[in-house]
Design a protein around this motif. Structure first.
Motif, mmCIF file in Angstrom:
data_model
loop_
_atom_site.group_PDB
_atom_site.id
_atom_site.type_symbol
_atom_site.label_atom_id
_atom_site.label_comp_id
_atom_site.label_asym_id
_atom_site.label_seq_id
_atom_site.Cartn_x
_atom_site.Cartn_y
_atom_site.Cartn_z
ATOM 1 N N SER A 217 0.844 -1.201 0.000
ATOM 2 C CA SER A 217 0.000 0.000 0.000
ATOM 3 C C SER A 217 0.875 1.244 0.000
ATOM 4 C CB SER A 217 -0.905 0.024 1.237
ATOM 5 O OG SER A 217 -0.137 0.199 2.424
ATOM 6 N N THR B 147 0.577 3.537 2.251
ATOM 7 C CA THR B 147 0.927 3.677 3.674
ATOM 8 C C THR B 147 2.209 2.923 3.977
ATOM 9 O OG1 THR B 147 -1.453 3.622 4.118
ATOM 10 C CG2 THR B 147 0.017 3.530 6.024
ATOM 11 N N ASP B 148 2.279 1.685 3.486
ATOM 12 C CA ASP B 148 3.471 0.863 3.690
ATOM 13 C C ASP B 148 4.700 1.491 3.035
ATOM 14 O OD1 ASP B 148 2.014 -0.975 5.081
ATOM 15 O OD2 ASP B 148 2.003 -2.509 3.522
ATOM 16 N N PRO C 198 -3.302 8.143 6.016
ATOM 17 C CA PRO C 198 -2.147 7.247 5.861
ATOM 18 C C PRO C 198 -0.785 7.904 6.000
ATOM 19 C CG PRO C 198 -3.814 6.695 4.249
ATOM 20 C CD PRO C 198 -4.291 7.927 4.947
ATOM 21 N N SER D 56 0.924 5.291 -4.242
ATOM 22 C CA SER D 56 -0.219 4.446 -3.899
ATOM 23 C C SER D 56 -0.934 4.013 -5.165
ATOM 24 C CB SER D 56 -1.191 5.219 -3.000
ATOM 25 O OG SER D 56 -2.413 4.503 -2.850
ATOM 26 N N TYR E 50 -4.076 2.650 -4.753
ATOM 27 C CA TYR E 50 -5.470 2.531 -4.322
ATOM 28 C C TYR E 50 -6.352 2.857 -5.526
ATOM 29 C CZ TYR E 50 -9.621 3.144 -1.405
ATOM 30 O OH TYR E 50 -10.873 3.036 -0.865
ATOM 31 N N LYS F 131 -6.669 6.306 -7.311
ATOM 32 C CA LYS F 131 -5.469 7.026 -7.740
ATOM 33 C C LYS F 131 -5.334 7.067 -9.265
ATOM 34 C CE LYS F 131 -4.055 7.958 -3.576
ATOM 35 N NZ LYS F 131 -5.216 7.565 -2.773
ATOM 36 N N GLY G 280 -7.520 -2.985 -5.935
ATOM 37 C CA GLY G 280 -7.236 -3.398 -4.567
ATOM 38 C C GLY G 280 -6.167 -2.471 -4.028
ATOM 39 N N ASP G 281 -5.474 -2.868 -2.984
ATOM 40 C CA ASP G 281 -4.402 -2.036 -2.433
ATOM 41 C C ASP G 281 -3.079 -2.319 -3.133
ATOM 42 O OD1 ASP G 281 -5.510 -0.369 -0.377
ATOM 43 O OD2 ASP G 281 -5.897 -2.185 0.783
ATOM 44 N N GLY H 46 1.233 -0.326 -3.472
ATOM 45 C CA GLY H 46 2.089 0.848 -3.327
ATOM 46 C C GLY H 46 3.452 0.605 -3.934
ATOM 47 N N SER I 93 4.404 -6.897 3.375
ATOM 48 C CA SER I 93 3.869 -5.847 2.506
ATOM 49 C C SER I 93 4.103 -6.235 1.052
ATOM 50 C CB SER I 93 4.527 -4.502 2.820
ATOM 51 O OG SER I 93 3.958 -3.485 2.036
ATOM 52 N N GLN J 252 -2.739 -8.112 -8.778
ATOM 53 C CA GLN J 252 -2.731 -6.650 -8.847
ATOM 54 C C GLN J 252 -1.611 -6.158 -9.753
ATOM 55 O OE1 GLN J 252 -5.163 -4.948 -7.877
ATOM 56 N NE2 GLN J 252 -6.185 -6.488 -6.618
#
Length: 369
Positions: free
Chosen positions: A58, A60-61, A87, A179, A181, A184, A190-191, A193, A236, A242
Protein backbone atom coordinates in the motif's frame (compact mmCIF):
# COMPACT_ATOMS: atom_id res chain seq x y z
CA UNK A 1 -26.11 10.34 -10.80
CA UNK A 2 -22.75 11.78 -11.84
CA UNK A 3 -20.32 10.16 -9.40
CA UNK A 4 -17.37 12.03 -7.91
CA UNK A 5 -15.35 8.95 -8.91
CA UNK A 6 -16.10 5.64 -10.58
CA UNK A 7 -14.18 2.84 -12.27
CA UNK A 8 -16.88 0.77 -13.98
CA UNK A 9 -16.60 2.34 -17.43
CA UNK A 10 -12.83 2.00 -17.32
CA UNK A 11 -13.25 -1.66 -16.37
CA UNK A 12 -15.66 -2.24 -19.26
CA UNK A 13 -13.05 -0.76 -21.60
CA UNK A 14 -10.26 -3.00 -20.26
CA UNK A 15 -12.35 -5.99 -19.13
CA UNK A 16 -11.28 -8.60 -21.65
CA UNK A 17 -7.54 -8.07 -21.29
CA UNK A 18 -7.78 -7.77 -17.50
CA UNK A 19 -9.70 -11.03 -17.14
CA UNK A 20 -7.26 -12.74 -19.47
CA UNK A 21 -4.32 -11.49 -17.38
CA UNK A 22 -5.93 -12.61 -14.11
CA UNK A 23 -6.68 -16.04 -15.58
CA UNK A 24 -3.05 -16.35 -16.66
CA UNK A 25 -1.85 -15.57 -13.12
CA UNK A 26 -4.20 -18.07 -11.50
CA UNK A 27 -3.16 -20.80 -13.93
CA UNK A 28 0.52 -20.08 -13.27
CA UNK A 29 0.30 -21.30 -9.67
CA UNK A 30 2.34 -18.31 -8.52
CA UNK A 31 0.40 -15.63 -6.63
CA UNK A 32 3.29 -13.61 -5.15
CA UNK A 33 6.76 -12.48 -6.27
CA UNK A 34 6.38 -13.84 -9.77
CA UNK A 35 6.91 -12.59 -13.31
CA UNK A 36 4.08 -10.03 -13.21
CA UNK A 37 5.62 -8.29 -10.20
CA UNK A 38 9.09 -8.25 -11.76
CA UNK A 39 7.62 -6.87 -14.97
CA UNK A 40 5.64 -4.20 -13.16
CA UNK A 41 8.60 -3.01 -11.10
CA UNK A 42 10.58 -2.56 -14.33
CA UNK A 43 7.66 -0.83 -16.05
CA UNK A 44 7.09 1.56 -13.17
CA UNK A 45 10.75 2.51 -12.85
CA UNK A 46 10.95 3.15 -16.57
CA UNK A 47 7.98 5.51 -16.59
CA UNK A 48 9.02 7.19 -13.33
CA UNK A 49 12.72 7.48 -14.29
CA UNK A 50 14.06 6.12 -10.99
CA UNK A 51 17.05 3.80 -10.63
CA UNK A 52 15.55 1.42 -8.08
CA UNK A 53 12.13 0.56 -6.76
CA UNK A 54 10.09 -1.88 -4.73
CA UNK A 55 6.39 -2.68 -5.10
CA UNK A 56 4.68 -2.98 -1.70
CA UNK A 57 1.26 -3.61 -0.19
CA UNK A 58 0.00 0.00 0.00
CA UNK A 59 0.97 3.66 -0.13
CA UNK A 60 0.93 3.68 3.67
CA UNK A 61 3.47 0.86 3.69
CA UNK A 62 5.62 2.77 1.20
CA UNK A 63 6.02 5.64 3.69
CA UNK A 64 6.36 3.32 6.69
CA UNK A 65 9.07 1.20 5.04
CA UNK A 66 10.94 4.31 3.90
CA UNK A 67 11.05 5.60 7.47
CA UNK A 68 12.04 2.20 8.91
CA UNK A 69 14.79 1.74 6.33
CA UNK A 70 16.19 5.13 7.39
CA UNK A 71 16.10 4.00 11.05
CA UNK A 72 13.55 6.67 11.97
CA UNK A 73 11.39 5.77 14.94
CA UNK A 74 11.05 6.33 18.67
CA UNK A 75 12.20 9.77 19.92
CA UNK A 76 12.39 11.11 16.35
CA UNK A 77 10.20 13.78 14.75
CA UNK A 78 8.87 13.95 11.20
CA UNK A 79 7.55 17.17 9.68
CA UNK A 80 4.51 17.06 7.40
CA UNK A 81 1.10 18.67 6.83
CA UNK A 82 -2.32 18.08 8.40
CA UNK A 83 -4.41 18.54 5.23
CA UNK A 84 -3.46 15.14 3.87
CA UNK A 85 -4.94 11.65 3.97
CA UNK A 86 -4.62 9.83 7.29
CA UNK A 87 -2.15 7.25 5.86
CA UNK A 88 0.65 9.84 5.67
CA UNK A 89 0.48 10.36 9.41
CA UNK A 90 -0.45 6.78 10.37
CA UNK A 91 2.75 5.55 8.71
CA UNK A 92 4.84 7.97 10.79
CA UNK A 93 3.13 7.10 14.08
CA UNK A 94 3.45 3.37 13.38
CA UNK A 95 7.25 3.68 13.36
CA UNK A 96 7.18 5.14 16.87
CA UNK A 97 8.15 8.61 15.68
CA UNK A 98 6.10 11.73 16.41
CA UNK A 99 4.59 14.14 13.90
CA UNK A 100 5.18 17.87 13.74
CA UNK A 101 2.48 19.55 11.64
CA UNK A 102 3.03 22.82 9.85
CA UNK A 103 0.66 24.98 7.81
CA UNK A 104 0.11 25.15 4.06
CA UNK A 105 0.11 27.96 1.53
CA UNK A 106 -2.63 29.11 -0.85
CA UNK A 107 -1.79 26.22 -3.18
CA UNK A 108 -2.73 23.79 -0.35
CA UNK A 109 0.88 22.52 -0.27
CA UNK A 110 3.39 22.65 2.60
CA UNK A 111 4.41 26.24 3.39
CA UNK A 112 8.15 26.23 2.76
CA UNK A 113 8.57 29.44 4.75
CA UNK A 114 7.44 27.69 7.95
CA UNK A 115 9.52 24.53 7.74
CA UNK A 116 12.87 25.76 9.04
CA UNK A 117 11.59 27.28 12.28
CA UNK A 118 9.82 23.99 13.09
CA UNK A 119 13.03 21.94 12.98
CA UNK A 120 14.46 20.63 16.25
CA UNK A 121 17.29 18.28 17.16
CA UNK A 122 14.77 15.44 16.97
CA UNK A 123 13.73 16.19 13.38
CA UNK A 124 14.86 13.35 11.15
CA UNK A 125 12.64 13.67 8.08
CA UNK A 126 10.30 15.95 6.14
CA UNK A 127 7.43 14.45 4.15
CA UNK A 128 6.17 16.93 1.56
CA UNK A 129 2.79 15.78 0.23
CA UNK A 130 2.30 16.38 -3.49
CA UNK A 131 -1.38 17.04 -3.02
CA UNK A 132 -4.19 16.78 -5.58
CA UNK A 133 -1.72 16.13 -8.44
CA UNK A 134 0.74 18.99 -7.97
CA UNK A 135 4.34 19.03 -6.71
CA UNK A 136 5.54 20.93 -3.67
CA UNK A 137 8.33 23.52 -4.02
CA UNK A 138 11.03 20.86 -3.90
CA UNK A 139 14.18 22.94 -4.52
CA UNK A 140 13.75 24.84 -1.28
CA UNK A 141 12.70 21.75 0.68
CA UNK A 142 15.75 19.84 -0.54
CA UNK A 143 17.98 22.78 0.37
CA UNK A 144 16.60 22.75 3.92
CA UNK A 145 17.09 18.99 4.12
CA UNK A 146 20.72 19.29 3.07
CA UNK A 147 21.39 22.16 5.48
CA UNK A 148 20.12 20.24 8.51
CA UNK A 149 20.93 16.69 7.34
CA UNK A 150 17.25 15.78 7.25
CA UNK A 151 15.86 13.12 4.93
CA UNK A 152 13.20 14.15 2.39
CA UNK A 153 10.56 11.48 1.73
CA UNK A 154 8.10 12.40 -1.03
CA UNK A 155 4.44 11.44 -0.60
CA UNK A 156 3.47 10.98 -4.26
CA UNK A 157 0.19 9.12 -3.69
CA UNK A 158 -1.90 11.78 -5.41
CA UNK A 159 0.55 12.92 -8.07
CA UNK A 160 1.57 9.96 -10.23
CA UNK A 161 3.17 11.40 -13.37
CA UNK A 162 3.55 14.98 -12.10
CA UNK A 163 6.82 16.84 -12.62
CA UNK A 164 8.70 19.61 -10.84
CA UNK A 165 10.90 21.71 -13.12
CA UNK A 166 10.83 18.89 -15.63
CA UNK A 167 11.81 16.17 -13.15
CA UNK A 168 9.44 13.38 -12.14
CA UNK A 169 8.20 13.55 -8.58
CA UNK A 170 9.47 10.60 -6.59
CA UNK A 171 13.00 11.09 -7.94
CA UNK A 172 13.87 14.19 -5.91
CA UNK A 173 13.86 13.00 -2.29
CA UNK A 174 15.66 10.02 -0.78
CA UNK A 175 12.52 7.99 -1.55
CA UNK A 176 9.25 8.53 -3.40
CA UNK A 177 6.12 6.85 -2.04
CA UNK A 178 3.24 5.94 -4.36
CA UNK A 179 -0.22 4.45 -3.90
CA UNK A 180 -2.23 2.26 -6.27
CA UNK A 181 -5.47 2.53 -4.32
CA UNK A 182 -8.31 2.33 -6.90
CA UNK A 183 -9.05 6.08 -6.88
CA UNK A 184 -5.47 7.03 -7.74
CA UNK A 185 -4.25 8.08 -11.19
CA UNK A 186 -2.64 4.67 -11.60
CA UNK A 187 -5.04 2.59 -9.54
CA UNK A 188 -5.30 -1.16 -9.12
CA UNK A 189 -8.48 -3.02 -8.13
CA UNK A 190 -7.24 -3.40 -4.57
CA UNK A 191 -4.40 -2.04 -2.43
CA UNK A 192 -0.87 -1.50 -3.63
CA UNK A 193 2.09 0.85 -3.33
CA UNK A 194 5.61 1.55 -4.53
CA UNK A 195 8.85 3.00 -3.17
CA UNK A 196 11.32 4.62 -5.57
CA UNK A 197 14.89 5.58 -4.74
CA UNK A 198 18.25 6.25 -6.36
CA UNK A 199 20.09 4.73 -3.37
CA UNK A 200 20.90 1.05 -3.98
CA UNK A 201 21.59 0.15 -0.35
CA UNK A 202 18.30 1.72 0.72
CA UNK A 203 16.51 -0.17 -2.04
CA UNK A 204 17.96 -3.50 -0.88
CA UNK A 205 16.93 -2.81 2.71
CA UNK A 206 13.35 -1.87 1.78
CA UNK A 207 13.20 -4.97 -0.42
CA UNK A 208 14.06 -7.08 2.63
CA UNK A 209 11.76 -5.24 5.00
CA UNK A 210 8.70 -5.71 2.79
CA UNK A 211 8.96 -9.49 3.25
CA UNK A 212 9.82 -10.16 6.89
CA UNK A 213 13.43 -9.00 6.52
CA UNK A 214 14.39 -11.96 4.35
CA UNK A 215 17.34 -11.51 1.99
CA UNK A 216 17.24 -13.14 -1.44
CA UNK A 217 19.77 -11.12 -3.44
CA UNK A 218 22.99 -11.25 -1.41
CA UNK A 219 25.76 -13.66 -2.40
CA UNK A 220 26.46 -14.79 1.18
CA UNK A 221 25.27 -18.38 1.40
CA UNK A 222 23.69 -18.05 4.83
CA UNK A 223 21.64 -15.09 3.58
CA UNK A 224 20.29 -17.17 0.71
CA UNK A 225 18.64 -19.77 2.93
CA UNK A 226 14.93 -20.13 2.33
CA UNK A 227 12.80 -18.41 4.96
CA UNK A 228 15.79 -16.84 6.74
CA UNK A 229 15.26 -13.33 8.20
CA UNK A 230 18.27 -11.01 8.31
CA UNK A 231 16.35 -8.32 10.22
CA UNK A 232 12.85 -7.80 11.54
CA UNK A 233 10.55 -6.77 8.72
CA UNK A 234 6.87 -6.84 7.87
CA UNK A 235 4.45 -8.30 5.34
CA UNK A 236 3.87 -5.85 2.51
CA UNK A 237 3.42 -7.65 -0.79
CA UNK A 238 1.85 -6.58 -4.07
CA UNK A 239 0.07 -9.67 -5.39
CA UNK A 240 0.63 -11.08 -8.85
CA UNK A 241 -3.01 -10.34 -9.72
CA UNK A 242 -2.73 -6.65 -8.85
CA UNK A 243 0.65 -6.44 -10.60
CA UNK A 244 -0.91 -7.97 -13.73
CA UNK A 245 -3.73 -5.40 -13.66
CA UNK A 246 -1.25 -2.56 -13.19
CA UNK A 247 0.88 -3.83 -16.07
CA UNK A 248 -2.15 -3.32 -18.28
CA UNK A 249 -3.22 0.03 -16.87
CA UNK A 250 0.25 1.57 -16.91
CA UNK A 251 0.13 1.42 -20.73
CA UNK A 252 -2.77 3.90 -20.61
CA UNK A 253 -1.30 6.13 -17.90
CA UNK A 254 -0.22 9.03 -20.12
CA UNK A 255 -3.51 8.91 -22.05
CA UNK A 256 -5.49 9.00 -18.82
CA UNK A 257 -3.40 11.91 -17.48
CA UNK A 258 -4.01 13.89 -20.67
CA UNK A 259 -7.74 13.27 -20.29
CA UNK A 260 -7.60 14.60 -16.73
CA UNK A 261 -5.81 17.72 -17.97
CA UNK A 262 -8.47 18.21 -20.62
CA UNK A 263 -11.25 18.01 -18.02
CA UNK A 264 -9.38 20.47 -15.78
CA UNK A 265 -9.03 22.84 -18.72
CA UNK A 266 -12.77 22.64 -19.35
CA UNK A 267 -13.41 23.51 -15.70
CA UNK A 268 -10.84 26.34 -15.80
CA UNK A 269 -12.41 27.95 -18.85
CA UNK A 270 -16.03 27.09 -18.13
CA UNK A 271 -16.50 28.02 -14.47
CA UNK A 272 -17.21 31.75 -14.30
CA UNK A 273 -18.92 31.87 -10.89
CA UNK A 274 -16.84 34.35 -8.88
CA UNK A 275 -17.88 32.64 -5.63
CA UNK A 276 -15.83 29.59 -6.58
CA UNK A 277 -12.02 29.74 -6.25
CA UNK A 278 -10.32 27.54 -8.84
CA UNK A 279 -6.98 25.71 -8.29
CA UNK A 280 -3.70 27.62 -8.13
CA UNK A 281 -1.05 25.98 -10.30
CA UNK A 282 2.63 26.77 -9.82
CA UNK A 283 4.61 27.65 -12.94
CA UNK A 284 7.22 25.05 -11.93
CA UNK A 285 4.73 22.18 -12.01
CA UNK A 286 3.08 19.84 -14.41
CA UNK A 287 -0.25 19.31 -12.60
CA UNK A 288 -1.81 15.90 -13.32
CA UNK A 289 -5.14 16.55 -11.57
CA UNK A 290 -5.72 13.56 -9.39
CA UNK A 291 -8.38 15.91 -8.02
CA UNK A 292 -9.81 19.21 -9.20
CA UNK A 293 -10.20 21.05 -5.90
CA UNK A 294 -12.06 24.35 -5.65
CA UNK A 295 -13.09 26.46 -2.67
CA UNK A 296 -16.12 28.47 -1.60
CA UNK A 297 -17.42 29.83 1.68
CA UNK A 298 -20.82 28.59 0.46
CA UNK A 299 -19.60 24.99 0.15
CA UNK A 300 -22.39 23.29 2.09
CA UNK A 301 -25.10 25.01 0.07
CA UNK A 302 -23.34 24.18 -3.19
CA UNK A 303 -23.02 20.50 -2.26
CA UNK A 304 -26.73 20.31 -1.45
CA UNK A 305 -27.76 21.96 -4.72
CA UNK A 306 -25.47 19.73 -6.75
CA UNK A 307 -26.79 16.63 -4.99
CA UNK A 308 -30.37 17.66 -5.88
CA UNK A 309 -29.16 17.78 -9.47
CA UNK A 310 -27.72 14.27 -9.10
CA UNK A 311 -24.10 15.39 -9.08
CA UNK A 312 -21.82 13.99 -6.38
CA UNK A 313 -18.94 16.17 -5.15
CA UNK A 314 -16.16 15.26 -2.73
CA UNK A 315 -14.32 16.90 0.16
CA UNK A 316 -10.58 16.20 0.59
CA UNK A 317 -10.32 16.55 3.51
CA UNK A 318 -13.11 17.82 5.82
CA UNK A 319 -11.14 17.24 9.04
CA UNK A 320 -7.48 18.33 9.37
CA UNK A 321 -5.53 15.49 10.96
CA UNK A 322 -4.34 17.56 13.93
CA UNK A 323 -8.02 17.99 14.87
CA UNK A 324 -8.68 14.24 14.94
CA UNK A 325 -8.90 12.46 18.27
CA UNK A 326 -6.28 9.89 17.25
CA UNK A 327 -3.63 12.56 16.65
CA UNK A 328 -4.55 15.36 19.03
CA UNK A 329 -1.29 14.93 20.97
CA UNK A 330 0.88 15.63 17.93
CA UNK A 331 2.90 18.82 18.04
CA UNK A 332 2.00 21.68 15.73
CA UNK A 333 1.96 25.43 15.51
CA UNK A 334 -1.27 27.25 14.66
CA UNK A 335 -2.48 25.94 11.31
CA UNK A 336 -4.54 28.91 10.18
CA UNK A 337 -4.75 28.10 6.47
CA UNK A 338 -5.23 24.38 6.98
CA UNK A 339 -8.24 24.96 9.23
CA UNK A 340 -9.68 27.70 7.01
CA UNK A 341 -9.39 25.67 3.80
CA UNK A 342 -10.91 22.54 5.36
CA UNK A 343 -14.19 24.43 5.69
CA UNK A 344 -14.22 25.68 2.09
CA UNK A 345 -12.69 23.12 -0.25
CA UNK A 346 -14.50 20.53 -2.36
CA UNK A 347 -13.63 18.56 -5.47
CA UNK A 348 -15.39 18.23 -8.80
CA UNK A 349 -15.68 14.91 -10.64
CA UNK A 350 -12.52 14.20 -12.64
CA UNK A 351 -11.65 10.79 -14.07
CA UNK A 352 -10.73 9.63 -17.58
CA UNK A 353 -14.12 8.15 -18.52
CA UNK A 354 -16.13 11.25 -17.53
CA UNK A 355 -18.07 12.37 -20.61
CA UNK A 356 -17.93 15.95 -21.92
CA UNK A 357 -21.71 16.27 -21.67
CA UNK A 358 -21.54 15.58 -17.93
CA UNK A 359 -18.68 18.03 -17.47
CA UNK A 360 -20.70 20.74 -19.22
CA UNK A 361 -23.69 19.96 -17.00
CA UNK A 362 -21.54 20.35 -13.87
CA UNK A 363 -20.16 23.68 -15.12
CA UNK A 364 -23.59 24.98 -16.10
CA UNK A 365 -25.15 24.28 -12.70
CA UNK A 366 -22.16 25.67 -10.78
CA UNK A 367 -22.35 28.91 -12.73
CA UNK A 368 -26.04 29.32 -11.91
CA UNK A 369 -25.59 28.95 -8.15
Amino acid sequence: MIKSWEYKNEYIFLKNIILKAIDKVLKSGNLFFGNELKKFEKNFLKINKSKYGVAVGSGTDAIYLSLKALNIGKNDEVITVANTAIPTVAAIINTGASVKFIDVGNDYLIDINKIEKSITKKTKAIIPVHLYGQSCEMDKILKIGKKYNIKIIEDCAQAQGATYKGKKIGTLGVTGCFSFYPTKILGSYGDGGFVTTNDRSLYLKIRRLRFYGMEQMNSRKWWNKKYFAVENGTNSRLSEIQAAILNIKIKYLNTFIEKRKKIAEMYDKGITNSKIIKPHVSKNNEHVYHLYVVASKNRDSILKIMKKNKIELGIQYPYPIHKMLAYKDSTYTKLKNTEKFSKKIFSLPIYPTLEDSKIKKIINILNKI
